[in-house]
Design a protein around this motif. Structure first.
Motif, PDB file in Angstrom:
ATOM      1  N   LYS A  84       0.850  -1.190   0.000  1.00 35.13           N
ATOM      2  CA  LYS A  84       0.000   0.000   0.000  1.00 35.13           C
ATOM      3  C   LYS A  84       0.884   1.237   0.000  1.00 35.13           C
ATOM      4  O   LYS A  84       1.954   1.252   0.600  1.00 35.13           O
ATOM      5  N   ALA A  85       0.430   2.264  -0.664  1.00 33.45           N
ATOM      6  CA  ALA A  85       1.194   3.512  -0.745  1.00 33.45           C
ATOM      7  C   ALA A  85       1.258   4.193   0.623  1.00 33.45           C
ATOM      8  O   ALA A  85       0.322   4.125   1.411  1.00 33.45           O
ATOM      9  N   ALA A  86       2.376   4.810   0.879  1.00 31.31           N
ATOM     10  CA  ALA A  86       2.571   5.580   2.099  1.00 31.31           C
ATOM     11  C   ALA A  86       3.533   6.718   1.791  1.00 31.31           C
ATOM     12  O   ALA A  86       4.222   6.705   0.781  1.00 31.31           O
ATOM     13  N   PHE A  87       3.544   7.702   2.666  1.00 31.79           N
ATOM     14  CA  PHE A  87       4.464   8.812   2.498  1.00 31.79           C
ATOM     15  C   PHE A  87       4.935   9.269   3.863  1.00 31.79           C
ATOM     16  O   PHE A  87       4.386   8.889   4.893  1.00 31.79           O
ATOM     17  N   GLY A  88       5.952  10.068   3.863  1.00 28.30           N
ATOM     18  CA  GLY A  88       6.466  10.606   5.107  1.00 28.30           C
ATOM     19  C   GLY A  88       7.420  11.742   4.835  1.00 28.30           C
ATOM     20  O   GLY A  88       7.796  12.000   3.696  1.00 28.30           O
ATOM     21  N   THR A  89       7.806  12.400   5.886  1.00 27.27           N
ATOM     22  CA  THR A  89       8.717  13.533   5.793  1.00 27.27           C
ATOM     23  C   THR A  89      10.058  13.135   6.384  1.00 27.27           C
ATOM     24  O   THR A  89      10.120  12.357   7.332  1.00 27.27           O
ATOM     25  N   HIS A  90      11.117  13.687   5.804  1.00 28.41           N
ATOM     26  CA  HIS A  90      12.469  13.411   6.247  1.00 28.41           C
ATOM     27  C   HIS A  90      13.200  14.743   6.408  1.00 28.41           C
ATOM     28  O   HIS A  90      12.991  15.661   5.613  1.00 28.41           O
ATOM     29  N   ILE A  91      14.038  14.814   7.430  1.00 25.13           N
ATOM     30  CA  ILE A  91      14.861  16.002   7.630  1.00 25.13           C
ATOM     31  C   ILE A  91      16.307  15.565   7.853  1.00 25.13           C
ATOM     32  O   ILE A  91      16.579  14.435   8.270  1.00 25.13           O
ATOM     33  N   VAL A  92      17.225  16.477   7.577  1.00 25.19           N
ATOM     34  CA  VAL A  92      18.643  16.260   7.843  1.00 25.19           C
ATOM     35  C   VAL A  92      19.107  17.377   8.764  1.00 25.19           C
ATOM     36  O   VAL A  92      18.806  18.555   8.529  1.00 25.19           O
ATOM     37  N   VAL A  93      19.814  16.992   9.836  1.00 25.62           N
ATOM     38  CA  VAL A  93      20.398  17.953  10.772  1.00 25.62           C
ATOM     39  C   VAL A  93      21.891  17.635  10.894  1.00 25.62           C
ATOM     40  O   VAL A  93      22.340  16.570  10.466  1.00 25.62           O
ATOM     41  N   PRO A  94      22.686  18.535  11.472  1.00 22.19           N
ATOM     42  CA  PRO A  94      24.113  18.263  11.627  1.00 22.19           C
ATOM     43  C   PRO A  94      24.380  16.953  12.375  1.00 22.19           C
ATOM     44  O   PRO A  94      23.618  16.550  13.258  1.00 22.19           O
ATOM     45  N   GLY A  95      25.483  16.321  12.030  1.00 22.99           N
ATOM     46  CA  GLY A  95      25.816  15.022  12.592  1.00 22.99           C
ATOM     47  C   GLY A  95      26.161  15.023  14.061  1.00 22.99           C
ATOM     48  O   GLY A  95      26.145  13.967  14.692  1.00 22.99           O
ATOM     49  N   HIS A  96      26.452  16.195  14.646  1.00 22.69           N
ATOM     50  CA  HIS A  96      26.836  16.203  16.059  1.00 22.69           C
ATOM     51  C   HIS A  96      25.671  15.861  16.996  1.00 22.69           C
ATOM     52  O   HIS A  96      25.887  15.674  18.188  1.00 22.69           O
ATOM     53  N   PHE A  97      24.481  15.737  16.474  1.00 23.32           N
ATOM     54  CA  PHE A  97      23.339  15.378  17.326  1.00 23.32           C
ATOM     55  C   PHE A  97      23.255  13.882  17.623  1.00 23.32           C
ATOM     56  O   PHE A  97      22.490  13.464  18.484  1.00 23.32           O
ATOM     57  N   ILE A  98      24.018  13.065  16.890  1.00 25.89           N
ATOM     58  CA  ILE A  98      23.916  11.611  17.039  1.00 25.89           C
ATOM     59  C   ILE A  98      25.307  10.985  16.920  1.00 25.89           C
ATOM     60  O   ILE A  98      26.116  11.446  16.118  1.00 25.89           O
ATOM     61  N   PRO A  99      25.593   9.953  17.710  1.00 27.10           N
ATOM     62  CA  PRO A  99      26.858   9.243  17.521  1.00 27.10           C
ATOM     63  C   PRO A  99      26.906   8.632  16.112  1.00 27.10           C
ATOM     64  O   PRO A  99      25.874   8.195  15.593  1.00 27.10           O
ATOM     65  N   PRO A 100      28.076   8.584  15.484  1.00 27.68           N
ATOM     66  CA  PRO A 100      28.162   8.105  14.102  1.00 27.68           C
ATOM     67  C   PRO A 100      27.858   6.620  13.924  1.00 27.68           C
ATOM     68  O   PRO A 100      27.655   6.158  12.810  1.00 27.68           O
ATOM     69  N   ASP A 101      27.789   5.879  15.021  1.00 27.80           N
ATOM     70  CA  ASP A 101      27.535   4.438  14.923  1.00 27.80           C
ATOM     71  C   ASP A 101      26.224   4.025  15.599  1.00 27.80           C
ATOM     72  O   ASP A 101      26.055   2.888  16.011  1.00 27.80           O
ATOM     73  N   MET A 102      25.279   4.968  15.712  1.00 24.69           N
ATOM     74  CA  MET A 102      24.021   4.674  16.380  1.00 24.69           C
ATOM     75  C   MET A 102      22.827   5.027  15.504  1.00 24.69           C
ATOM     76  O   MET A 102      22.822   6.066  14.858  1.00 24.69           O
ATOM     77  N   GLY A 103      21.857   4.159  15.459  1.00 23.40           N
ATOM     78  CA  GLY A 103      20.586   4.443  14.806  1.00 23.40           C
ATOM     79  C   GLY A 103      19.463   4.081  15.746  1.00 23.40           C
ATOM     80  O   GLY A 103      19.676   3.394  16.749  1.00 23.40           O
ATOM     81  N   LEU A 104      18.267   4.519  15.432  1.00 21.11           N
ATOM     82  CA  LEU A 104      17.152   4.280  16.331  1.00 21.11           C
ATOM     83  C   LEU A 104      15.863   4.166  15.538  1.00 21.11           C
ATOM     84  O   LEU A 104      15.682   4.875  14.540  1.00 21.11           O
ATOM     85  N   LEU A 105      14.988   3.292  15.972  1.00 19.21           N
ATOM     86  CA  LEU A 105      13.645   3.182  15.411  1.00 19.21           C
ATOM     87  C   LEU A 105      12.669   3.168  16.577  1.00 19.21           C
ATOM     88  O   LEU A 105      12.770   2.337  17.474  1.00 19.21           O
ATOM     89  N   ASP A 106      11.738   4.119  16.593  1.00 23.28           N
ATOM     90  CA  ASP A 106      10.750   4.239  17.662  1.00 23.28           C
ATOM     91  C   ASP A 106       9.365   3.944  17.096  1.00 23.28           C
ATOM     92  O   ASP A 106       8.885   4.660  16.227  1.00 23.28           O
ATOM     93  N   TYR A 107       8.745   2.889  17.589  1.00 22.13           N
ATOM     94  CA  TYR A 107       7.397   2.517  17.161  1.00 22.13           C
ATOM     95  C   TYR A 107       6.320   3.182  18.001  1.00 22.13           C
ATOM     96  O   TYR A 107       5.143   3.052  17.706  1.00 22.13           O
ATOM     97  N   TYR A 108       6.702   3.845  19.083  1.00 26.00           N
ATOM     98  CA  TYR A 108       5.725   4.361  20.044  1.00 26.00           C
ATOM     99  C   TYR A 108       5.835   5.878  20.172  1.00 26.00           C
ATOM    100  O   TYR A 108       6.100   6.400  21.252  1.00 26.00           O
ATOM    101  N   THR A 109       5.603   6.588  19.099  1.00 23.89           N
ATOM    102  CA  THR A 109       5.675   8.042  19.120  1.00 23.89           C
ATOM    103  C   THR A 109       4.361   8.631  19.640  1.00 23.89           C
ATOM    104  O   THR A 109       3.394   7.909  19.870  1.00 23.89           O
ATOM    105  N   SER A 110       4.345   9.939  19.763  1.00 29.78           N
ATOM    106  CA  SER A 110       3.178  10.617  20.327  1.00 29.78           C
ATOM    107  C   SER A 110       1.908  10.443  19.501  1.00 29.78           C
ATOM    108  O   SER A 110       0.807  10.509  20.038  1.00 29.78           O
ATOM    109  N   ASP A 111       2.037  10.200  18.191  1.00 30.06           N
ATOM    110  CA  ASP A 111       0.831  10.032  17.367  1.00 30.06           C
ATOM    111  C   ASP A 111       0.743   8.674  16.672  1.00 30.06           C
ATOM    112  O   ASP A 111      -0.100   8.471  15.813  1.00 30.06           O
ATOM    113  N   GLY A 112       1.622   7.743  17.034  1.00 25.30           N
ATOM    114  CA  GLY A 112       1.532   6.394  16.504  1.00 25.30           C
ATOM    115  C   GLY A 112       2.354   6.114  15.250  1.00 25.30           C
ATOM    116  O   GLY A 112       2.492   4.964  14.857  1.00 25.30           O
ATOM    117  N   ARG A 113       2.877   7.144  14.607  1.00 27.85           N
ATOM    118  CA  ARG A 113       3.775   6.896  13.474  1.00 27.85           C
ATOM    119  C   ARG A 113       5.093   6.376  14.012  1.00 27.85           C
ATOM    120  O   ARG A 113       5.428   6.594  15.166  1.00 27.85           O
TER     121      ARG A 113
END
Length: 100
Positions: A11-40
């Motif tokens: 099924k079709a879906a869409f979303g928004t993506h942003i890029v911010v400076p790399g100093h906000f995250i360690p270079p070897d870490m990623g994260l996926l959150d299934y429990y956001t404030s609105d369910g996305r």
């Protein structure tokens, strides 16, 4: 041979993506959150020396926009801040690029 009815597998879906400076995250870490404030779901990942933040969980016609809705950008910044550096909070002005 009689053909059986089929169900759509994708099924079709869409979303928004942003890029911010790399100093906000360690270079070897990623994260996926299934429990956001609105369910996305929210993903945060290092990318090309920067930090990519996004969601692709809104059902609907797929679309590409070079200027996504400001409320989507605001939501991504607020949700991501829950996981990013507390000593230097991410601001809207930190967003280097955004698209849908």
């Amino acid at each position: 041979v009689e053909q059986q009815p089929f169900q759509t597998a994708v099924k079709a879906a869409f979303g928004t993506h942003i890029v911010v400076p790399g100093h906000f995250i360690p270079p070897d870490m990623g994260l996926l959150d299934y429990y956001t404030s609105d369910g996305r779901f929210l993903f945060i990942a290092p990318w090309q020396g920067h930090c990519l933040i996004g969601t692709t969980d809104q059902k609907g016609k797929a679309e590409s926009l070079h200027s996504p809705p400001e409320e989507d950008i605001t939501w991504l910044v607020a949700e991501a801040q829950k996981y990013l550096r507390k000593d230097k909070p991410i601001q809207r002005s930190d967003v280097l690029s955004a698209w849908r």
